[in-house]
Enzyme design. Structure first.
Site, mmCIF file in Angstrom:
data_model
loop_
_atom_site.group_PDB
_atom_site.id
_atom_site.type_symbol
_atom_site.label_atom_id
_atom_site.label_comp_id
_atom_site.label_asym_id
_atom_site.label_seq_id
_atom_site.Cartn_x
_atom_site.Cartn_y
_atom_site.Cartn_z
ATOM 1 N N ASN A 181 0.804 -1.225 0.000
ATOM 2 C CA ASN A 181 0.000 0.000 0.000
ATOM 3 C C ASN A 181 0.838 1.278 0.000
ATOM 4 O O ASN A 181 2.061 1.228 -0.007
ATOM 5 C CB ASN A 181 -0.981 -0.023 1.184
ATOM 6 C CG ASN A 181 -0.239 -0.033 2.519
ATOM 7 O OD1 ASN A 181 0.899 0.430 2.617
ATOM 8 N ND2 ASN A 181 -0.870 -0.570 3.541
ATOM 9 N N CYS B 266 -8.004 -2.290 -6.260
ATOM 10 C CA CYS B 266 -7.235 -2.459 -5.031
ATOM 11 C C CYS B 266 -8.219 -2.159 -3.925
ATOM 12 O O CYS B 266 -9.234 -2.831 -3.831
ATOM 13 C CB CYS B 266 -6.007 -1.554 -5.010
ATOM 14 S SG CYS B 266 -6.285 0.128 -5.603
ATOM 15 N N ASP C 182 -9.425 1.444 -2.976
ATOM 16 C CA ASP C 182 -10.274 2.481 -3.539
ATOM 17 C C ASP C 182 -10.151 2.580 -5.053
ATOM 18 O O ASP C 182 -10.939 3.251 -5.704
ATOM 19 C CB ASP C 182 -9.951 3.829 -2.901
ATOM 20 C CG ASP C 182 -10.424 3.874 -1.450
ATOM 21 O OD1 ASP C 182 -11.556 3.430 -1.202
ATOM 22 O OD2 ASP C 182 -9.659 4.324 -0.580
ATOM 23 N N GLY C 183 -9.136 1.946 -5.583
ATOM 24 C CA GLY C 183 -8.999 1.929 -7.035
ATOM 25 C C GLY C 183 -8.444 3.211 -7.614
ATOM 26 O O GLY C 183 -8.735 3.552 -8.758
ATOM 27 N N TRP C 184 -7.648 3.940 -6.817
ATOM 28 C CA TRP C 184 -7.057 5.148 -7.400
ATOM 29 C C TRP C 184 -5.537 5.199 -7.273
ATOM 30 O O TRP C 184 -4.932 6.161 -7.697
ATOM 31 C CB TRP C 184 -7.717 6.413 -6.842
ATOM 32 C CG TRP C 184 -7.809 6.487 -5.338
ATOM 33 C CD1 TRP C 184 -6.851 6.163 -4.444
ATOM 34 C CD2 TRP C 184 -8.936 6.960 -4.579
ATOM 35 N NE1 TRP C 184 -7.294 6.378 -3.175
ATOM 36 C CE2 TRP C 184 -8.567 6.885 -3.217
ATOM 37 C CE3 TRP C 184 -10.199 7.444 -4.908
ATOM 38 C CZ2 TRP C 184 -9.430 7.265 -2.184
ATOM 39 C CZ3 TRP C 184 -11.049 7.831 -3.879
ATOM 40 C CH2 TRP C 184 -10.669 7.735 -2.535
#
Lengths: 560, 577
Positions: free
Chosen positions: B279, B340, B342-344
């Site tokens: 992350n 993932c 939040d997808g950003w």
């Protein structure tokens, strides 16, 4: 079936005692970057030939046996297995058996041959083992190689002390060409002609030779046109435990510099090492006897340490395991890049003494046939734009390595895969090429030759069709008639058809010195060589080729 | 340099101080601070040291030493930058010189924290092309062949009601209805529903991006979401949909505790693969470790093992190899969904890199600009939070070098494929410089809705305006377009390199030697190539049947509308720099 060139007939006869099985059908070849292929394997005195028998393509792979560093065969388990069978079954089993030979090459390629029939497999393995390490130089392939596009009338070699001397007229006032070594009696590893101070006569040279290891008295190897300073190289002085002096040696060095001036001695050993060397008869130039010379010590690894470093590096590169998270540590542990760093920084130091400080330098280690040559070659590349052209670089290699007596035969007998007990093998020349590659990478415009040339040289030094890297010195080459009986690699590289491949399309000559950055962050693994047989490196090679063709094509059309 | 026409106000000038240069001795000189940059020039002509730091690159300013500090040069300012360097200035203790400089810097380096506008809103730069047009969603979809009978363009998010961090124009399965989208949005973190990023022209396999499903501890299901994913699979009639969850498996499980999670067995006809990418916090710490060993002093004795212990290259490897898996799956005809949490962040890395591998259009200069606009900017990579533009909170846990890591991956690809990219390293460096500089509006704010609200397009200039006004310095002379080629870089540690010319560029001893002659030579080669193309065109005009040599020649395709030739792009403009 073997489509062999002329000269191979006699060759086959000569080595037939080592070849019990010359041909095997139905062999499967596994090689990097290609799918496995089935075909015929053929062993000759110098080659391993594999012919693919796929329809409408007769692919052939011709491998010089000398290229083979080690083989591993696996037929053992079949033998163990066979005892389970009755006598009748046994022979059937044998004939139906097979073996595998893993061939590890000096160019770092690893091939695998699946051979039907255990006996054939063992025969082939035996032939490879014997023929790949023949010690008799006169039996080696360069003496049999007859290329159609080179004539034996061609001149041998590109450069020599004589030529260097005649090209540098500025030298003539204070330097002379001596033929004291014309019969190799003064120094067996020097060429017949050498450049020495004018004031030093041949008798003095003979005395100096007795005081320097292997007779390697200090000779000029480079003249810096910008300020008239020179690089000399030689072997260590044999001062010994009793701090022996040699008046003639001191005179010679004094003659190199004006009395008012001073010079530097770069010793490729640490100050501790040179003290130890005295115990075995070697030594160093003491301050009291050579008051005008300042010694600088830079410890450089050579010999076994360097060979072991190469072995570790190649092992790390060949590690196919998925768990690669320790790659950088392995690379570091091999110490190869730190050897590159030391070589480049010592060469940088030498160039600084000459170019920036304006002093002449004598460089030596113990024998003066390894690290000494490495440092003096790199320093010349850093300072002298003439060495950076394709021709200039090859001429430099010829003077500083071939004629200066780097023992190629001993150093390059085996490479990283060999199982035999190492004797005098050491990849000093490979280290040089790696350092040159680092220069090439840091100065993409300054060198006139391509990475392809460095790759070619890295293999030619170990196995070759040409005689250039045969033997350990000029004397040996002369005795075997290398220049008469073999072809010169350098001339072949400069043939119009080959030359284009070995030139740098981006080359832009500069008169400036090219000072390399030697921080570990600035040095890279020479992937083109050490990871040569991976698809990625192949892609990059192709891209380089593409770029070359592009630039050539633009030049042709745009300027037409 | 100094006379920057577009700086609105000279705030502070001609202050004598000492730059504590980590590579040389302390350097006396003058500092000039404007509302855009900090500029330092040594007063001693023999030591030519200049510093030119956009204030946007500053992440932290600290005072060092107090009024009673004794040691020489121990009183001054310590500046930490976002671009891998730190600066130290020593000042005289008397007067209020330090307070003045500190306050000035603090105010203009962190305008947001002081209620001031970012520099992009102040500068008056003008370019012929605005740069905001390099990416137009509908045109980009049309280029991909959309809409078609399987995929439609939806304007459901026109007012950002469905998802406030998504763009307004979305491509969704043809069969999905608007109310389906709303129901799916309720089950996806922050309403980031699965939408199409890219479609393979031949096999119709797609890359779909989204955020994690809101499965939670209780293992909630959502039939609409399941059906919706199955529509994506159906669209190109394959038996299985592959879902790439960028996270490590354990992290995905842990996310259930906060309401998130991953697609379970209830998603029939789908397989889930974790890509093990760490992350934002792990990446931030990794780059911090890298900085520790390259600035100010480079680690000398154990360089490689130290580099290894930062894990930076390993993270790069995992991102690249994840993208390779995505690209490979798609090019073999299977649709994929990437997410993932939040997808950003990781999702943007994976989709954009996979698209770069699959579609040569994105490897052109303009295509690459469009790719960044599309996958990063329009889909809400939180640039403002990740970079902290104009914000004094340097320790903000939301900051992370995700975009830098993406550019690093691109650089690795350009190294492995030296003829496949129209742009050069200089472009990548320029992008990263202006990621921080705040001179352009391009990387400001977290998402399109915020950008609309702050009128970024009308009130600021785009970075691409600068780039497209002088493309020649950003072009790779050896670029060879190959439209059908899929690039698979090797994501093995053996073939990855540290991007020294970015991460260690401030160290004068490491800096690549003779950079300018190389750039000069490349410029000449570009000119030579143009000359060649011109001649070629003349030959083609004089000869109606093109020769085979022309057909085979490895030069840019001049007829293609997408790849503009350098001559078309030359628009010489006066720029302030």
């Amino acid at each position: 079936m073997c489509i062999m060139r002329q000269g191979h007939k006699e060759e086959l006869m000569e080595f037939s005692e080592h070849i019990k099985t010359a041909n095997v059908e139905d062999v499967v070849l596994h090689q990097p970057l290609h799918p496995p292929s089935r075909g015929t394997l053929c062993i000759t005195g110098h080659h391993l030939l594999f012919s693919d028998r796929e329809e409408n393509s007769t692919r052939q792979i011709l491998l010089l046996l000398r290229n083979i560093d080690a083989i591993e065969k696996s037929v053992e388990n079949l033998l163990g297995y066979s005892s389970l069978f009755s006598k009748a079954d046994y022979s059937k089993r044998i004939s139906g058996s097979s073996g595998t030979i893993t061939v590890k090459c000096k160019d770092l390629r690893v091939l695998q041959l699946d051979i039907p029939g255990m006996e054939q497999c063992l025969n082939i393995a035996h032939s490879i083992e014997t023929l790949s390490c023949l010690n008799d130089v006169s039996e080696m392939y360069p003496f049999f190689y007859r290329p159609s596009d080179l004539s034996s009338q061609d001149q041998w070699g590109l450069s020599s002390s004589e030529k260097y001397y005649s090209e540098h007229k500025e030298l003539h006032k204070r330097w002379r060409l001596s033929s004291v070594n014309r019969d190799y009696s003064v120094c067996p590893s020097y060429p017949p002609a050498v450049i020495v101070p004018k004031d030093i006569d041949d008798d003095t040279l003979k005395k100096v030779a007795k005081f320097r290891q292997s007779g390697r008295f200090p000779v000029l190897c480079y003249y810096h046109r910008k300020n008239g300073m020179v690089i000399m190289r030689g072997g260590q002085p044999l001062t010994g435990a009793n701090r022996k002096r040699c008046r003639e040696d001191e005179l010679l060095l004094q003659a190199v510099i004006d009395s008012s001036d001073k010079g530097y001695i770069i010793d490729t050993r640490s100050s501790q090492q040179v003290q130890q060397a005295r115990m075995t008869g070697g030594g160093f130039e003491s301050k009291s006897s050579y008051s005008c010379w300042k010694r600088l010590h830079r410890q450089m690894e050579k010999g076994k340490a360097l060979q072991e470093s190469l072995i570790k590096l190649v092992e790390a590169c060949g590690d196919e395991s998925q768990n690669m998270d320790r790659w950088l540590s392995k690379l570091e542990n091999s110490k190869w890049l730190s050897h590159v760093q030391t070589a480049l920084s010592t060469a940088g130091l030498l160039a600084e003494c000459v170019e920036r400080d304006g002093h002449s330098v004598l460089v030596h280690g113990s024998e003066g046939t390894d690290c000494t040559l490495l440092v003096s070659t790199l320093a010349q590349l850093i300072m002298d734009p003439c060495c950076r052209t394709l021709e200039g670089f090859l001429a430099l290699l010829e003077r500083e390595w071939v004629q200066a007596g780097h023992p190629f035969q001993l150093r390059c007998a085996h490479s990283a895969y060999s199982h035999v007990r190492l004797q005098q093998e050491s990849p000093v020349f490979l280290l040089l090429l790696d350092c040159v590659w680092q220069l090439w990478r840091q100065f993409p415009l300054a060198l006139g030759f391509s990475e392809a040339l460095l790759l070619r040289l890295a293999t030619e030094a170990y196995f070759s069709n040409y005689g250039t890297f045969l033997c350990n010195n000029d004397q040996e080459r002369c005795a075997l008639g290398v220049k008469e009986k073999t072809y010169c690699l350098f001339h072949s590289l400069l043939k119009p058809t080959e030359k284009e491949h070995y030139t740098n399309p981006l080359y832009e000559p500069t008169d400036l010195a090219i000072w390399p950055s030697v921080h570990p962050q600035s040095l890279q693994l020479w992937r083109g060589f050490f990871l040569r047989w991976t698809p990625q490196t192949r892609h990059l090679e192709e891209a380089q080729e593409e770029i070359r063709n592009m630039v050539i094509e633009w030049g042709k059309v745009a300027l037409s | 340099g100094l006379t920057c026409a577009h700086v609105v106000s000279m705030c502070f000038a001609d202050k004598d101080l000492i730059y504590m240069c980590p590579f040389n001795a302390a350097v006396k000189g003058k500092v000039l601070i404007t509302n855009y940059r900090l500029y330092f020039k040594s007063s001693d002509a023999d030591v030519a040291v200049t510093l030119d730091v956009p204030l946007g690159a500053i992440s932290r300013i600290e005072k060092m030493g107090g009024a009673s500090s004794r040691g020489e040069n121990s009183y001054g300012l310590d500046i930490t930058c976002k671009d891998m360097r730190n600066l130290r200035f020593a000042l005289k203790q008397e007067g209020h010189s330090r307070r003045d400089i500190f306050e000035l810097l603090f105010r203009h380096a962190f305008p947001i924290s002081h209620g001031l506008p970012l520099f992009a809103y102040v500068t008056q730069e003008k370019y012929e092309e605005s740069g905001w047009d390099v990416y137009k969603p509908v045109e980009e979809f049309r280029r991909q062949g959309l809409p078609n009978n399987k995929w439609r363009i939806s304007f459901i998010n026109k007012g950002y009601e469905l998802c406030d961090t998504y763009p307004t124009v979305l491509a969704v399965p043809y069969k999905s209805k608007e109310e389906d989208l709303r129901r799916v949005a309720a089950f996806r973190s922050r309403g980031r529903i699965p939408v199409l990023s890219w479609i393979h022209r031949e096999n119709q396999a797609v890359i779909v991006r989204c955020s994690q499903p809101l499965v939670g501890m209780s293992g909630k299901r959502n039939k609409d979401d399941e059906r919706y994913l199955d529509l994506i699979r159906e669209a190109n009639e394959t038996t299985k949909l592959t879902i790439y969850d960028a996270r490590p498996n354990v992290n995905a499980v842990a996310n259930k505790a906060t309401g998130g999670g991953y697609e379970g067995d209830e998603y029939q006809n789908a397989e889930l693969i974790f890509l093990d990418i760490q992350n934002i916090h792990v990446m931030r710490e990794s780059l911090k470790k890298l900085k520790d060993i390259v600035y100010p002093n480079v680690e000398e004795s154990h360089w490689l093992s130290s580099l290894e212990s930062t894990h930076w290259l390993e993270h790069v490897k995992l991102v690249l190899s994840g993208a390779i898996q995505v690209a490979d799956k798609v090019s073999s005809g299977n649709s994929v969904v990437v997410h993932c949490s939040d997808g950003w962040d990781r999702t943007a890395q994976l989709t954009s890199l996979a698209m770069l591998m699959l579609d040569s259009h994105y490897r052109t200069l303009r295509g690459f600009e469009g790719l960044i606009e599309k996958e990063w900017i329009s889909f809400g990579h939180k640039f403002a939070s990740r970079i902290g533009h104009g914000d004094k909170n340097h320790a903000d846990q939301d900051r992370s070098p995700i975009f830098v890591q993406f550019i690093d991956c691109v650089w690795q690809m350009t190294k492995q494929f030296p003829t496949a990219f129209e742009f050069n390293e200089r472009l990548l460096l320029t992008i990263l410089d202006h990621l921080y500089s705040c001179r352009f509006g391009t990387f400001l704010y977290n998402c399109e809705s915020a950008r609309d609200q702050h009128e970024v397009r009308s009130k600021t200039v785009s970075l691409w305006a600068l780039v497209n006004s002088k493309t020649d310095i950003y072009l790779n002379p050896f670029y060879t377009p190959e439209s059908g080629r899929v690039l698979y870089p090797v994501a093995s540690m053996r073939h990855l390199e540290l991007w020294v010319t970015y991460y260690i560029r401030w160290n004068p001893r490491i800096r690549q030697q003779q950079q300018s002659p190389v750039e000069q030579r490349y410029k000449e080669l570009l000119a030579l190539r143009d000359e060649y193309l011109k001649k070629l065109e003349e030959l083609q005009l004089s000869d109606s049947t093109p020769s085979t040599r022309l057909a085979n020649s490895s030069t840019p395709n001049t007829s293609s509308s997408n790849s503009s030739t350098p001559s078309q792009q030359y628009t010489h403009l006066q720029t302030p720099f």
